[in-house]
Design an enzyme around this catalytic site. Sequence first.
Site, mmCIF file in Angstrom:
data_model
loop_
_atom_site.group_PDB
_atom_site.id
_atom_site.type_symbol
_atom_site.label_atom_id
_atom_site.label_comp_id
_atom_site.label_asym_id
_atom_site.label_seq_id
_atom_site.Cartn_x
_atom_site.Cartn_y
_atom_site.Cartn_z
ATOM 1 N N THR A 70 0.697 -1.234 -0.202
ATOM 2 C CA THR A 70 -0.075 0.299 0.573
ATOM 3 C C THR A 70 0.455 1.411 -0.585
ATOM 4 O O THR A 70 0.724 2.270 -1.090
ATOM 5 C CB THR A 70 -0.843 0.185 1.069
ATOM 6 O OG1 THR A 70 -1.277 -1.169 1.391
ATOM 7 C CG2 THR A 70 -1.896 0.862 1.076
ATOM 8 N N THR A 71 1.976 1.111 1.107
ATOM 9 C CA THR A 71 2.765 2.779 1.388
ATOM 10 C C THR A 71 3.112 2.566 -0.615
ATOM 11 O O THR A 71 2.868 3.791 -0.698
ATOM 12 C CB THR A 71 3.693 2.263 2.191
ATOM 13 O OG1 THR A 71 2.834 1.350 3.382
ATOM 14 C CG2 THR A 71 4.362 3.812 2.640
ATOM 15 N N TRP A 72 3.639 1.913 -0.815
ATOM 16 C CA TRP A 72 4.630 2.056 -2.097
ATOM 17 C C TRP A 72 3.247 2.465 -3.256
ATOM 18 O O TRP A 72 3.756 3.884 -3.728
ATOM 19 C CB TRP A 72 4.904 0.834 -2.563
ATOM 20 C CG TRP A 72 6.183 0.316 -3.518
ATOM 21 C CD1 TRP A 72 6.712 2.146 -4.009
ATOM 22 C CD2 TRP A 72 6.169 -0.475 -4.691
ATOM 23 N NE1 TRP A 72 7.812 1.699 -5.299
ATOM 24 C CE2 TRP A 72 7.430 -0.094 -5.637
ATOM 25 C CE3 TRP A 72 6.299 -2.279 -4.049
ATOM 26 C CZ2 TRP A 72 7.860 -0.642 -5.847
ATOM 27 C CZ3 TRP A 72 6.717 -2.522 -5.250
ATOM 28 C CH2 TRP A 72 7.893 -2.616 -6.324
ATOM 29 N N HIS A 129 -8.401 0.317 3.629
ATOM 30 C CA HIS A 129 -8.407 -1.210 3.672
ATOM 31 C C HIS A 129 -10.219 -2.716 3.482
ATOM 32 O O HIS A 129 -9.588 -3.704 3.434
ATOM 33 C CB HIS A 129 -7.480 -2.008 4.672
ATOM 34 C CG HIS A 129 -5.753 -1.792 4.494
ATOM 35 N ND1 HIS A 129 -5.151 -1.642 3.235
ATOM 36 C CD2 HIS A 129 -5.151 -1.271 5.653
ATOM 37 C CE1 HIS A 129 -3.771 -0.956 3.802
ATOM 38 N NE2 HIS A 129 -4.111 -0.376 5.374
ATOM 39 N N ARG A 151 -0.759 -9.735 -2.865
ATOM 40 C CA ARG A 151 0.840 -9.898 -2.812
ATOM 41 C C ARG A 151 0.509 -11.508 -2.695
ATOM 42 O O ARG A 151 -0.449 -11.732 -1.697
ATOM 43 C CB ARG A 151 1.191 -8.841 -1.896
ATOM 44 C CG ARG A 151 3.076 -9.382 -1.489
ATOM 45 C CD ARG A 151 3.081 -8.875 -0.062
ATOM 46 N NE ARG A 151 4.606 -8.715 -0.254
ATOM 47 C CZ ARG A 151 5.483 -7.853 1.207
ATOM 48 N NH1 ARG A 151 4.965 -7.527 1.712
ATOM 49 N NH2 ARG A 151 6.692 -7.990 1.315
ATOM 50 N N SER A 159 5.000 -10.326 7.258
ATOM 51 C CA SER A 159 5.020 -8.621 7.198
ATOM 52 C C SER A 159 3.562 -7.660 7.790
ATOM 53 O O SER A 159 3.975 -7.022 8.620
ATOM 54 C CB SER A 159 4.568 -8.198 5.593
ATOM 55 O OG SER A 159 4.660 -6.745 5.626
ATOM 56 N N TYR A 217 2.148 -7.003 -6.569
ATOM 57 C CA TYR A 217 3.667 -6.559 -5.609
ATOM 58 C C TYR A 217 4.826 -7.277 -6.376
ATOM 59 O O TYR A 217 5.768 -5.898 -6.763
ATOM 60 C CB TYR A 217 3.165 -6.694 -3.675
ATOM 61 C CG TYR A 217 4.591 -6.100 -3.254
ATOM 62 C CD1 TYR A 217 4.529 -5.176 -3.119
ATOM 63 C CD2 TYR A 217 5.302 -6.908 -2.847
ATOM 64 C CE1 TYR A 217 5.856 -4.885 -2.113
ATOM 65 C CE2 TYR A 217 6.609 -6.657 -2.752
ATOM 66 C CZ TYR A 217 6.931 -5.244 -2.002
ATOM 67 O OH TYR A 217 8.194 -5.465 -1.557
ATOM 68 N N ARG A 286 9.927 -2.330 5.693
ATOM 69 C CA ARG A 286 10.332 -3.539 6.466
ATOM 70 C C ARG A 286 11.954 -3.333 5.361
ATOM 71 O O ARG A 286 13.082 -3.289 5.757
ATOM 72 C CB ARG A 286 9.889 -4.285 7.526
ATOM 73 C CG ARG A 286 10.702 -5.395 7.866
ATOM 74 C CD ARG A 286 9.786 -6.345 8.194
ATOM 75 N NE ARG A 286 9.057 -7.672 7.335
ATOM 76 C CZ ARG A 286 9.565 -8.588 7.323
ATOM 77 N NH1 ARG A 286 10.950 -8.731 7.258
ATOM 78 N NH2 ARG A 286 9.426 -8.949 5.824
ATOM 79 N N LYS A 287 11.633 -5.204 4.621
ATOM 80 C CA LYS A 287 12.701 -5.617 3.246
ATOM 81 C C LYS A 287 12.399 -4.732 2.707
ATOM 82 O O LYS A 287 12.632 -4.968 1.903
ATOM 83 C CB LYS A 287 12.781 -7.030 3.669
ATOM 84 C CG LYS A 287 13.568 -7.291 5.093
ATOM 85 C CD LYS A 287 13.515 -9.008 4.378
ATOM 86 C CE LYS A 287 14.929 -9.815 5.357
ATOM 87 N NZ LYS A 287 15.537 -10.980 5.233
HETATM 88 P P1 A3P Z 1 7.651 -6.195 4.344
HETATM 89 O O1 A3P Z 1 7.260 -6.199 5.430
HETATM 90 O O2 A3P Z 1 7.733 -7.579 3.085
HETATM 91 O O3 A3P Z 1 9.521 -5.404 3.828
HETATM 92 P P2 A3P Z 1 1.923 -2.039 3.264
HETATM 93 O O4 A3P Z 1 2.477 -0.515 2.401
HETATM 94 O O5 A3P Z 1 0.291 -2.481 2.659
HETATM 95 O O6 A3P Z 1 1.386 -1.511 4.478
HETATM 96 O O7 A3P Z 1 3.243 -3.107 2.813
HETATM 97 C C1 A3P Z 1 4.277 -2.910 3.472
HETATM 98 C C2 A3P Z 1 4.808 -3.872 2.684
HETATM 99 O O8 A3P Z 1 5.560 -3.072 1.343
HETATM 100 C C3 A3P Z 1 6.939 -3.720 3.953
HETATM 101 O O9 A3P Z 1 6.661 -5.281 3.199
HETATM 102 C C4 A3P Z 1 7.538 -3.022 3.362
HETATM 103 O O10 A3P Z 1 8.947 -3.329 3.390
HETATM 104 C C5 A3P Z 1 6.777 -3.175 1.966
HETATM 105 N N1 A3P Z 1 7.286 -1.675 1.083
HETATM 106 C C6 A3P Z 1 6.955 -0.176 1.476
HETATM 107 N N2 A3P Z 1 7.660 0.445 0.747
HETATM 108 C C7 A3P Z 1 7.717 0.033 0.209
HETATM 109 C C8 A3P Z 1 8.803 0.341 -1.119
HETATM 110 N N3 A3P Z 1 8.654 1.740 -1.657
HETATM 111 N N4 A3P Z 1 8.668 -0.864 -2.923
HETATM 112 C C9 A3P Z 1 8.808 -1.952 -2.227
HETATM 113 N N5 A3P Z 1 8.375 -2.238 -0.761
HETATM 114 C C10 A3P Z 1 8.042 -1.466 0.128
#
Ligand code: A3P
Length: 320
Positions: A70-72, A129, A151, A159, A217, A286-287
Amino acid sequence: KKGADPRPPSNYTDLISTLPLEEGWAPMRNRKYQGFWIPQRALTGTLDMQQNFKARPDDLWVLSYPKSGTTWLKALAYAIMTRAQYPFHHHPLLRQNPHECVPMVDRTYSRGQAPEIEAMPSPRILNTHLPCSLLPHTIKSLDCKVIYVCRDPKDVLVSLWYFNNGLRLQSMEPIPFTKAFEMFCEGNCPYGPIWEHVLEYWEESQRRPEKVLFLKYEEMLEEPLRIVKRLAEFMGYPFSPEEEKEGVVEEVIELCSFDKLTSLEVNKTGKVLLPSIPLTNNSFFRKGGAGDWRNHMSSEMARKLDRITEQKLEGSGLTL
Ligand code: A3P
């Protein structure tokens, strides 16, 4: 502070207190509402939004099951839409977390701050969501565009587990991963079951492809250039041949990349607008890759979760 004239959340307490409650993901409390486990914190806003949200035809929705990217996607959609407004070296995403640029509507309603959403200039990018069946009807009747990201459920679970561990107070042990796994497989998790969530949007994207864009994703990771161009086209903000030549697509990708966003002060130390829980902006990063489930699940667990996913999606034409 924004939202100086907040509308108090309507009182839905009586209804909410009758809904089945699960506390396995404490401190999150989830209540089953129309087939989905909705975090109690979001329920007042969900009900208020269902009743009172006024959609606009040019609203764009970024939707997802939590922890699916979502954030991405928020960052990308926002960067695409505003690229003519701000130079990339002076962009709001350098100073604000993507969740500030694209608000979560149900949470904003839960805080009694619906006027903030109403005051946003058009075109708005909005997020929730909620599953498709719980969205306010006007979103569909006005034919608003929707982008959904999904995803691999195994990575979503990992996650989510980390995210939930971060929410737990210091006095609380992390949930044993095996317990989180069992709850997730049973559909008992925030906004779960995940399969029904994904399927509702998948089916909607099959019925109305010009209005519902369904992304994965993993595809975004593998082919960012293709996906970002597709995203811009779908949104009605296609990159011109000149922009493509000048590398604007690459600039959008770079601005929204995991490495760039995590290097920014706002995402290292800033706090999200949830005053009662210790959530910092870095909880959303996170990762940022695919396949971390391998470090957390036995192959037997992975097979079990894959089997459930296959069974649930059977006949839909979708694979995860
Ligand atoms: P991981 O915990 O597997 O690293 P959401 O935004 O829906 O809460 O999802 C969070 C997941 O997206 C996390 O996965 C986070 O690290 C990953 N994420 C956040 N920003 C990102 C970006 N710019 N590019 C790729 N993954 C990203």
